[in-house]
Enzyme design. Structure first.
Site, mmCIF file in Angstrom:
data_model
loop_
_atom_site.group_PDB
_atom_site.id
_atom_site.type_symbol
_atom_site.label_atom_id
_atom_site.label_comp_id
_atom_site.label_asym_id
_atom_site.label_seq_id
_atom_site.Cartn_x
_atom_site.Cartn_y
_atom_site.Cartn_z
ATOM 1 N N ARG A 194 0.836 -1.214 0.000
ATOM 2 C CA ARG A 194 0.000 0.000 0.000
ATOM 3 C C ARG A 194 0.867 1.260 0.000
ATOM 4 O O ARG A 194 0.941 1.988 -0.979
ATOM 5 C CB ARG A 194 -0.955 -0.028 1.218
ATOM 6 C CG ARG A 194 -2.056 1.021 1.174
ATOM 7 C CD ARG A 194 -1.643 2.420 1.597
ATOM 8 N NE ARG A 194 -1.067 2.498 2.934
ATOM 9 C CZ ARG A 194 -0.512 3.586 3.412
ATOM 10 N NH1 ARG A 194 -0.411 4.693 2.688
ATOM 11 N NH2 ARG A 194 0.018 3.594 4.629
ATOM 12 N N ASP A 195 1.583 1.505 1.080
ATOM 13 C CA ASP A 195 2.333 2.764 1.189
ATOM 14 C C ASP A 195 3.455 2.791 0.153
ATOM 15 O O ASP A 195 3.794 3.848 -0.382
ATOM 16 C CB ASP A 195 2.919 2.896 2.604
ATOM 17 C CG ASP A 195 3.162 4.339 3.013
ATOM 18 O OD1 ASP A 195 3.020 5.231 2.166
ATOM 19 O OD2 ASP A 195 3.505 4.571 4.185
ATOM 20 N N HIS A 203 5.777 4.444 12.555
ATOM 21 C CA HIS A 203 5.702 4.364 11.075
ATOM 22 C C HIS A 203 6.680 5.410 10.540
ATOM 23 O O HIS A 203 6.345 6.591 10.441
ATOM 24 C CB HIS A 203 4.258 4.653 10.662
ATOM 25 C CG HIS A 203 3.998 4.696 9.181
ATOM 26 N ND1 HIS A 203 3.206 3.769 8.533
ATOM 27 C CD2 HIS A 203 4.380 5.574 8.214
ATOM 28 C CE1 HIS A 203 3.119 4.069 7.253
ATOM 29 N NE2 HIS A 203 3.826 5.172 7.028
ATOM 30 N N HIS A 251 9.365 6.943 7.835
ATOM 31 C CA HIS A 251 9.924 7.020 6.473
ATOM 32 C C HIS A 251 11.400 7.365 6.610
ATOM 33 O O HIS A 251 11.807 8.048 7.554
ATOM 34 C CB HIS A 251 9.161 8.069 5.654
ATOM 35 C CG HIS A 251 7.788 7.596 5.235
ATOM 36 N ND1 HIS A 251 7.475 7.302 3.936
ATOM 37 C CD2 HIS A 251 6.662 7.349 5.948
ATOM 38 C CE1 HIS A 251 6.204 6.896 3.870
ATOM 39 N NE2 HIS A 251 5.680 6.921 5.079
ATOM 40 N N CYS A 295 4.676 9.232 -0.264
ATOM 41 C CA CYS A 295 3.260 9.546 -0.142
ATOM 42 C C CYS A 295 2.936 10.550 -1.231
ATOM 43 O O CYS A 295 3.637 11.555 -1.372
ATOM 44 C CB CYS A 295 2.934 10.116 1.231
ATOM 45 S SG CYS A 295 1.214 10.664 1.342
ATOM 46 N N ASN A 310 9.365 4.061 2.994
ATOM 47 C CA ASN A 310 9.231 3.608 4.379
ATOM 48 C C ASN A 310 10.533 2.908 4.743
ATOM 49 O O ASN A 310 11.221 2.373 3.875
ATOM 50 C CB ASN A 310 8.096 2.576 4.489
ATOM 51 C CG ASN A 310 6.739 3.195 4.307
ATOM 52 O OD1 ASN A 310 6.271 3.343 3.196
ATOM 53 N ND2 ASN A 310 6.122 3.572 5.397
HETATM 54 P P1 HMG Z 1 -13.043 14.403 -2.174
HETATM 55 O O1 HMG Z 1 -12.722 14.729 -3.608
HETATM 56 O O2 HMG Z 1 -13.198 15.526 -1.210
HETATM 57 O O3 HMG Z 1 -14.289 13.439 -2.011
HETATM 58 O O4 HMG Z 1 -11.897 13.415 -1.650
HETATM 59 P P2 HMG Z 1 -15.637 13.254 -2.735
HETATM 60 O O5 HMG Z 1 -16.508 12.555 -1.742
HETATM 61 O O6 HMG Z 1 -16.081 14.545 -3.348
HETATM 62 O O7 HMG Z 1 -15.284 12.202 -3.914
HETATM 63 C C1 HMG Z 1 -14.640 12.525 -5.124
HETATM 64 C C2 HMG Z 1 -14.842 11.357 -6.086
HETATM 65 O O8 HMG Z 1 -14.200 10.183 -5.592
HETATM 66 C C3 HMG Z 1 -16.313 10.966 -6.251
HETATM 67 O O9 HMG Z 1 -16.459 10.418 -7.548
HETATM 68 C C4 HMG Z 1 -16.489 9.861 -5.234
HETATM 69 O O10 HMG Z 1 -17.546 8.973 -5.548
HETATM 70 C C5 HMG Z 1 -15.151 9.148 -5.324
HETATM 71 P P3 HMG Z 1 -17.349 11.172 -8.667
HETATM 72 O O11 HMG Z 1 -18.683 11.370 -8.039
HETATM 73 O O12 HMG Z 1 -16.604 12.473 -8.918
HETATM 74 O O13 HMG Z 1 -17.324 10.219 -9.821
HETATM 75 N N1 HMG Z 1 -14.792 8.519 -4.054
HETATM 76 C C6 HMG Z 1 -14.404 7.235 -3.943
HETATM 77 N N2 HMG Z 1 -14.292 6.244 -4.841
HETATM 78 C C7 HMG Z 1 -13.862 5.054 -4.394
HETATM 79 N N3 HMG Z 1 -13.541 4.821 -3.082
HETATM 80 C C8 HMG Z 1 -13.637 5.779 -2.157
HETATM 81 C C9 HMG Z 1 -14.096 7.051 -2.586
HETATM 82 N N4 HMG Z 1 -14.312 8.213 -1.932
HETATM 83 C C10 HMG Z 1 -14.740 9.102 -2.835
HETATM 84 N N5 HMG Z 1 -13.296 5.551 -0.899
HETATM 85 C C11 HMG Z 1 -11.202 11.567 -0.273
HETATM 86 C C12 HMG Z 1 -11.892 12.923 -0.325
HETATM 87 C C13 HMG Z 1 -10.987 11.210 1.173
HETATM 88 C C14 HMG Z 1 -12.087 10.532 -0.964
HETATM 89 C C15 HMG Z 1 -9.854 11.681 -1.030
HETATM 90 O O14 HMG Z 1 -9.170 12.783 -0.506
HETATM 91 C C16 HMG Z 1 -8.987 10.462 -0.918
HETATM 92 O O15 HMG Z 1 -9.321 9.391 -1.426
HETATM 93 N N6 HMG Z 1 -7.841 10.611 -0.233
HETATM 94 C C17 HMG Z 1 -6.896 9.512 -0.024
HETATM 95 C C18 HMG Z 1 -5.505 9.983 -0.255
HETATM 96 C C19 HMG Z 1 -4.530 8.853 -0.001
HETATM 97 O O16 HMG Z 1 -4.806 7.678 -0.225
HETATM 98 N N7 HMG Z 1 -3.331 9.224 0.473
HETATM 99 C C20 HMG Z 1 -2.286 8.276 0.760
HETATM 100 C C21 HMG Z 1 -2.539 7.504 2.011
HETATM 101 S S1 HMG Z 1 -2.137 8.381 3.527
HETATM 102 C C22 HMG Z 1 -0.464 8.115 3.754
HETATM 103 O O17 HMG Z 1 0.209 7.625 2.865
HETATM 104 C C23 HMG Z 1 0.136 8.395 5.100
HETATM 105 C C24 HMG Z 1 0.365 7.121 5.914
HETATM 106 O O18 HMG Z 1 1.201 6.217 5.212
HETATM 107 C C25 HMG Z 1 1.040 7.455 7.253
HETATM 108 C C26 HMG Z 1 2.238 8.364 7.109
HETATM 109 O O19 HMG Z 1 3.179 8.033 6.390
HETATM 110 O O20 HMG Z 1 2.186 9.403 7.744
HETATM 111 C C27 HMG Z 1 -0.957 6.413 6.220
HETATM 112 MG MG MG Z 2 3.438 6.343 5.163
#
Ligand code: HMG
Ligand code: MG
Length: 285
Positions: free
Chosen positions: A13-14, A205, A207, A238, A247
């Site tokens: 994933r990450d 966690h 990096h 990320c 990571n």
């Molecule tokens: P948004 O644009 O504000 O949300 O995003 P929305 O509700 O307006 O949705 C936009 C579109 O996405 C819509 O489609 C939704 O249906 C669809 P449309 O109507 O335009 O066709 N949608 C989805 N589709 C499938 N699955 C879903 C979903 N949700 C909405 N779950 C949202 C808000 C939270 C969805 C967006 O910002 C998002 O997906 N963010 C995730 C970002 C991400 O994955 N980042 C990386 C992970 S975090 C990380 O790496 C840190 C970590 O490792 C720890 C660290 O290192 O610190 C964990």
């Molecule tokens: Mg991370």
């Protein structure tokens, strides 16, 4: 003998969420199989996030469907909202994670929401998970530093950690997203978080952007943490944290723990095979 330590593998994933070139679903499934063979008991397989935001994870359901689950192994996934939770549940996921940030800038960039709004969004996910018997994990990102807001005050990390436990998270993982955390800073952050949580419910966690991740693991071990998120081959980054390198590598942490006498249950030779395959999936950037 020293305490056992769990490595929570986040490479599929990450690691792969940040790859510039698409990685084939079959390769993701093969990596998960190699990690399972190596003895990893917790593998974050994918993320049920918006494919518009992170196209690399658009095949989340197909990845879950392709895994040959091994008894007792947790295959987890990120779920930022109810839509993601429903997809994860339909795919048979037994552990989901919600992910908040300790800084407003990163929360907005990663989730299009303030910290408070993101926690509100997680509440129904947490309630559904509790009802369905699905384990809930929480993340706090930017525990040391934020690419948008600069250094993160330890009290902000403690506040969000407490809120995630309040939602019902079994464990909260503390993410040094940018890898800028140095051992002294991580130690101060942990001191603040340990005022509100016990070490056995926290994960580190880290990096490895600036090469301090292993030292950060050591200070965390000294603070009593016994779970670390790692990625085979040091994959990672990320998409919303510019410059965030991989990571910390699973094989590096496994070797460090073995030297310090902490059992992990990991077969280092098989892990090496998984790490080599993980590295082969990297785009040349
Ligand atoms: P948004 O644009 O504000 O949300 O995003 P929305 O509700 O307006 O949705 C936009 C579109 O996405 C819509 O489609 C939704 O249906 C669809 P449309 O109507 O335009 O066709 N949608 C989805 N589709 C499938 N699955 C879903 C979903 N949700 C909405 N779950 C949202 C808000 C939270 C969805 C967006 O910002 C998002 O997906 N963010 C995730 C970002 C991400 O994955 N980042 C990386 C992970 S975090 C990380 O790496 C840190 C970590 O490792 C720890 C660290 O290192 O610190 C964990
Ligand atoms: Mg991370």
């Amino acid at each position: 003998m020293a305490d056992p330590v769990t490595l929570y593998e986040v490479g599929p994933r990450d690691g792969l969420q940040n790859e510039a070139q698409p990685v084939a679903t079959a390769d993701k499934i093969h990596l998960i199989a190699l990690l399972t063979k190596a003895g990893l008991t917790h593998i974050e397989a994918t993320a049920f996030v918006s494919p518009k935001w992170v196209p690399q994870m658009a095949d989340a359901s197909a990845v879950m469907a392709g895994i040959s689950p091994r008894e007792g192994i947790v295959y987890a996934a990120l779920t930022p909202n109810l839509k993601g939770y429903a997809r994860a549940k339909a795919a048979g996921v037994t552990e989901v994670a919600v992910f908040a940030a300790a800084s407003e800038g990163f929360s907005k960039a990663n989730l299009n929401a303030s910290i408070a709004e993101s926690l509100e969004r997680f509440a129904p996910v947490a309630a559904s998970a509790a009802e369905d018997g699905i384990t809930l994990r929480g993340y706090v990102s930017c525990v040391a530093d934020c690419p948008y807001d600069g250094p993160t005050p330890p009290a902000a990390v403690a506040r969000v950690t407490r809120a995630l436990f309040g939602l019902g998270c079994r464990e909260v993982s503390l993410g040094d997203t940018t890898g800028k955390g140095r051992p002294e800073g991580i130690d101060a952050m942990l001191a603040a978080v340990l005022e509100v949580a016990s070490p056995e419910r926290l994960a580190g966690h880290y990096h490895d952007t600036a090469g301090h991740a292993l030292e950060n693991v050591v200070v965390s071990l000294e603070r009593g943490l016994r779970v670390f998120d790692t990625a085979a081959g040091g994959l990672g980054g990320c998409p919303y944290a510019p410059g965030a390198a991989g990571n910390v590598a699973t094989e590096a942490v496994a070797a460090l723990l073995s030297e310090r006498g902490h059992p992990t249950g990991i077969d280092l030779e098989r892990l090496d095979a998984a790490a080599r395959f993980a590295k082969s999936l990297r785009s040349s950037r």
